[in-house]
Design a protein around this motif. Structure first.
Motif, PDB file in Angstrom:
ATOM      1  N   ARG A 197       0.925  -1.066  -0.042  1.00 30.21           N
ATOM      2  CA  ARG A 197       0.128  -0.029   0.170  1.00 30.21           C
ATOM      3  C   ARG A 197       0.831   1.275  -0.021  1.00 30.21           C
ATOM      4  NH1 ARG A 197      -5.221   1.009   2.625  1.00 30.21           N
ATOM      5  NH2 ARG A 197      -5.207   3.271   3.406  1.00 30.21           N
ATOM      6  N   LEU A 198       0.552   2.117  -1.015  1.00 33.04           N
ATOM      7  CA  LEU A 198       1.546   3.409  -1.037  1.00 33.04           C
ATOM      8  C   LEU A 198       0.729   4.634  -0.515  1.00 33.04           C
ATOM      9  CD1 LEU A 198       3.064   2.735  -4.653  1.00 33.04           C
ATOM     10  CD2 LEU A 198       4.067   2.131  -2.400  1.00 33.04           C
ATOM     11  N   GLU A 199       1.068   5.161   0.205  1.00 31.69           N
ATOM     12  CA  GLU A 199       0.376   6.339   0.671  1.00 31.69           C
ATOM     13  C   GLU A 199       1.129   7.600   0.256  1.00 31.69           C
ATOM     14  OE1 GLU A 199      -0.662   6.191   4.812  1.00 31.69           O
ATOM     15  OE2 GLU A 199      -0.896   4.135   4.886  1.00 31.69           O
ATOM     16  N   LEU A 200       0.591   8.342  -0.752  1.00 37.21           N
ATOM     17  CA  LEU A 200       1.398   9.385  -1.517  1.00 37.21           C
ATOM     18  C   LEU A 200       0.687  10.660  -1.108  1.00 37.21           C
ATOM     19  CD1 LEU A 200       1.234   7.512  -4.660  1.00 37.21           C
ATOM     20  CD2 LEU A 200       3.092   7.469  -3.322  1.00 37.21           C
ATOM     21  N   SER A 201       1.438  11.627  -0.691  1.00 39.61           N
ATOM     22  CA  SER A 201       0.955  12.791  -0.152  1.00 39.61           C
ATOM     23  C   SER A 201       1.840  13.949  -0.861  1.00 39.61           C
ATOM     24  CB  SER A 201       0.687  13.108   1.252  1.00 39.61           C
ATOM     25  OG  SER A 201       2.222  13.126   1.824  1.00 39.61           O
ATOM     26  N   ASP A 202       0.960  14.981  -1.334  1.00 37.46           N
ATOM     27  CA  ASP A 202       1.286  16.293  -2.108  1.00 37.46           C
ATOM     28  C   ASP A 202       0.804  17.503  -1.635  1.00 37.46           C
ATOM     29  OD1 ASP A 202       2.634  17.881  -3.837  1.00 37.46           O
ATOM     30  OD2 ASP A 202       1.664  17.133  -5.601  1.00 37.46           O
ATOM     31  N   GLY A 203       1.210  17.929  -0.441  1.00 29.98           N
ATOM     32  CA  GLY A 203       0.509  19.166   0.367  1.00 29.98           C
ATOM     33  C   GLY A 203      -0.529  18.410   0.897  1.00 29.98           C
ATOM     34  N   GLU A 204      -1.642  19.019   0.236  1.00 30.40           N
ATOM     35  CA  GLU A 204      -3.195  18.767   0.866  1.00 30.40           C
ATOM     36  C   GLU A 204      -3.744  17.455   0.290  1.00 30.40           C
ATOM     37  OE1 GLU A 204      -5.980  21.814   1.372  1.00 30.40           O
ATOM     38  OE2 GLU A 204      -4.436  23.342   2.265  1.00 30.40           O
ATOM     39  N   ARG A 205      -3.122  17.107  -0.932  1.00 32.36           N
ATOM     40  CA  ARG A 205      -3.690  15.882  -1.583  1.00 32.36           C
ATOM     41  C   ARG A 205      -3.026  14.819  -1.140  1.00 32.36           C
ATOM     42  NH1 ARG A 205      -4.707  17.581  -7.978  1.00 32.36           N
ATOM     43  NH2 ARG A 205      -6.285  15.880  -7.736  1.00 32.36           N
ATOM     44  N   ARG A 206      -3.978  13.625  -0.878  1.00 30.47           N
ATOM     45  CA  ARG A 206      -3.503  12.523  -0.586  1.00 30.47           C
ATOM     46  C   ARG A 206      -3.901  11.321  -1.416  1.00 30.47           C
ATOM     47  NH1 ARG A 206      -0.765  12.729   4.222  1.00 30.47           N
ATOM     48  NH2 ARG A 206      -0.756  10.548   4.753  1.00 30.47           N
ATOM     49  N   SER A 207      -3.232  10.384  -1.964  1.00 28.89           N
ATOM     50  CA  SER A 207      -3.736   9.370  -2.609  1.00 28.89           C
ATOM     51  C   SER A 207      -3.304   7.987  -2.132  1.00 28.89           C
ATOM     52  CB  SER A 207      -3.052   9.296  -4.060  1.00 28.89           C
ATOM     53  OG  SER A 207      -3.779  10.558  -4.523  1.00 28.89           O
ATOM     54  N   VAL A 208      -3.906   7.120  -2.321  1.00 26.86           N
ATOM     55  CA  VAL A 208      -3.605   5.711  -1.662  1.00 26.86           C
ATOM     56  C   VAL A 208      -3.705   4.832  -2.900  1.00 26.86           C
ATOM     57  CG1 VAL A 208      -4.258   3.751   0.138  1.00 26.86           C
ATOM     58  CG2 VAL A 208      -4.416   6.077   0.655  1.00 26.86           C
ATOM     59  N   VAL A 209      -2.616   4.199  -3.095  1.00 27.52           N
ATOM     60  CA  VAL A 209      -2.667   2.957  -3.903  1.00 27.52           C
ATOM     61  C   VAL A 209      -2.119   1.821  -3.872  1.00 27.52           C
ATOM     62  CG1 VAL A 209      -1.353   2.417  -6.180  1.00 27.52           C
ATOM     63  CG2 VAL A 209      -1.711   5.013  -5.805  1.00 27.52           C
ATOM     64  N   VAL A 210      -2.827   0.543  -3.792  1.00 26.90           N
ATOM     65  CA  VAL A 210      -2.578  -0.601  -3.387  1.00 26.90           C
ATOM     66  C   VAL A 210      -2.000  -1.515  -4.754  1.00 26.90           C
ATOM     67  CG1 VAL A 210      -3.390  -2.759  -2.575  1.00 26.90           C
ATOM     68  CG2 VAL A 210      -4.009  -0.506  -1.563  1.00 26.90           C
ATOM     69  N   LEU A 211      -0.776  -2.127  -4.423  1.00 25.16           N
ATOM     70  CA  LEU A 211      -0.240  -2.896  -5.780  1.00 25.16           C
ATOM     71  C   LEU A 211      -0.293  -4.327  -5.343  1.00 25.16           C
ATOM     72  CD1 LEU A 211       2.395  -0.443  -6.606  1.00 25.16           C
ATOM     73  CD2 LEU A 211      -0.035  -0.470  -7.740  1.00 25.16           C
ATOM     74  N   ASP A 212      -0.336  -5.213  -6.385  1.00 29.97           N
ATOM     75  CA  ASP A 212      -0.268  -6.760  -6.116  1.00 29.97           C
ATOM     76  C   ASP A 212       1.445  -6.838  -5.803  1.00 29.97           C
ATOM     77  OD1 ASP A 212      -2.645  -7.516  -6.223  1.00 29.97           O
ATOM     78  OD2 ASP A 212      -2.694  -7.734  -8.284  1.00 29.97           O
ATOM     79  N   ALA A 213       1.970  -7.852  -5.307  1.00 30.76           N
ATOM     80  CA  ALA A 213       3.218  -8.209  -4.858  1.00 30.76           C
ATOM     81  C   ALA A 213       4.029  -8.572  -6.163  1.00 30.76           C
ATOM     82  CB  ALA A 213       3.365  -9.106  -3.704  1.00 30.76           C
ATOM     83  N   ALA A 214       3.395  -9.380  -6.917  1.00 31.49           N
ATOM     84  CA  ALA A 214       4.199  -9.969  -7.867  1.00 31.49           C
ATOM     85  C   ALA A 214       4.587  -9.203  -9.102  1.00 31.49           C
ATOM     86  CB  ALA A 214       3.328 -11.253  -8.656  1.00 31.49           C
TER      87      ALA A 214
END
Length: 138
Positions: free
Chosen positions: A87-104
């Protein structure tokens, strides 16, 4: 020194009824072997849709896959997922995005980068000399 790039894209949101997708572009360059560029884009582009640019350490992505605890403390936090993947929690100032990627596919991406520059060999003396030569050229 020849520069090699390893790039892959992950579709992180597909809304076929709405005609848009969100993609995480992941790029590693042999000239900067410690870093992985993360670019979140939506197609078609729109300011209200997820977007942004981040850089994460390559070894943090590997640790996120293999370790039991979250890594990162800035704009990029990487957390192992219980069902596999990260799970990647990406923040850029006030904007936040969460991305979940498969392991393989993440593991495959990292393996491809490590075939070019193995982990632990990112900055050999020869590579540092080449970088210094490039910097010192008039």
């Amino acid at each position: 020194m020849q520069v090699e790039d390893v790039t892959t894209e992950f579709v992180v949101d597909d809304a076929p009824g709405r005609g848009r997708i969100t993609v995480l572009q992941v790029t590693w360059r042999s000239c900067d072997p410690l870093a992985v560029a993360l670019v979140l884009v939506s197609r078609p582009d729109h300011p209200a849709l997820p977007q942004g640019h981040w850089v994460a350490p390559r070894d943090a992505l590997r640790a996120g896959l293999e370790g039991p605890v979250p890594v990162g403390d800035g704009d990029v936090r990487i957390t192992p997922e219980p069902a596999g993947g990260i799970r990647l929690e990406l923040s850029d100032g006030e904007r936040r995005s969460v991305v979940v990627l498969d392991a393989a596919p993440v593991r495959s991406f990292l393996d491809r980068t490590e075939r070019v520059v193995p982990a632990g060999e990112e900055h050999t003396e020869v590579a540092l000399d080449a970088v210094l030569d490039d910097l010192l050229q008039p």
